[in-house]
Design an enzyme around this catalytic site. Sequence first.
Site, short mmCIF file in Angstrom:
data_model
loop_
_atom_site.label_atom_id
_atom_site.label_comp_id
_atom_site.label_asym_id
_atom_site.label_seq_id
_atom_site.Cartn_x
_atom_site.Cartn_y
_atom_site.Cartn_z
N TYR A 163 0.82 -1.22 0.00
CA TYR A 163 0.00 0.00 0.00
C TYR A 163 0.85 1.27 0.00
CZ TYR A 163 -4.09 -2.81 -0.12
OH TYR A 163 -5.03 -3.70 -0.56
N GLN A 165 -15.03 2.08 -6.19
CA GLN A 165 -14.29 0.96 -5.60
C GLN A 165 -12.82 1.34 -5.46
OE1 GLN A 165 -15.66 -3.04 -7.52
NE2 GLN A 165 -16.10 -1.42 -8.98
N HIS A 220 -14.33 0.62 -0.86
CA HIS A 220 -13.20 -0.25 -0.54
C HIS A 220 -12.11 0.47 0.25
CE1 HIS A 220 -14.32 -3.24 -4.02
NE2 HIS A 220 -15.07 -3.39 -2.95
N THR A 274 -15.02 -1.16 -14.53
CA THR A 274 -14.89 -2.23 -13.54
C THR A 274 -15.26 -3.55 -14.19
OG1 THR A 274 -15.68 -3.09 -11.42
CG2 THR A 274 -17.16 -1.58 -12.57
#
Length: 238
Positions: free
Chosen positions: A61, A96, A114, A184
């Site tokens: 991340y 998302q 998310h 998506t």
Amino acid sequence: MAKISIASQDRVFVLTGAGISAESGLPTFRASDGLWAGYRIEDVCTPEAWRRSPAGVWAFYSARREAGQKAKPNPAHFALAELEAKLGDRFFLCTQNVDDLHERAGSARLVHMHGELAKSRCERECGRPPVEDHAIYRSLDEVGRCACGGRMRPHIVFFGEVPLEMERIQDEIHQSTLMLVVGTSGSVYPAASFVHWARQRGARAVYVGPEEPLNASAFTHVVEGKAGEALPGLFEVE
Ligand code: OAD
């Protein structure tokens, strides 16, 4: 390309995925050169991965943060912000994506189902809210602790965890008359079900992206193209 008309009684629900940020230089997940080709979900995006290797999860991340901070919103992000400016509270955006490119383009009525890259929260779910965190961690020693003693984790919904803001999302879908889904693949639930929820209530549903998503048959209209090219000018607001 035929325009999609938005009448004065329409309410628009937008769902975006990684594809809307592709033209900003951020990789999608499931492309052959996407993020999940280089990493295994089980190693970086599950509660078990966090328990086993918080350093590995933070390395992943931190790299996402670094890329996200360099990226800039593209014409697709701006087109949605413009649509919101025209529709006001008849517009709602659910992304998302964990990047902040929608906000940086001017979107305000949005939720990140998310999570958000630029936030961290306590791993113990101790009740303290997520905090803003732009740090790029080079080692686990640099990662702070919550006041309760828990380690701070990325404010990201790992696989197996419940997406955020689901009540508000459901409520907005139920009120919508037009669902717009952008970039998506339709492979992650519950987001892949949103189009079905909207259609059950009679809403129109439009997909925009360079290839058909897995749930393509649920849409009333598929616009094949890149979001940054297809979205600007796609809508006619009455
Ligand atoms: P995917 O990587 O599964 O799908 C990206 C989609 O974007 C594909 O359908 C592409 O065709 C499309 N695409 C590529 N370039 C595009 C462009 N220029 N314009 C429009 N569309 C384009 O990504 P998502 O569907 O967003 O979750 O993935 C859903 C979730 O799975 C993510 O939020 C993430 C991931 O694992 C978590 O990390 C919790």
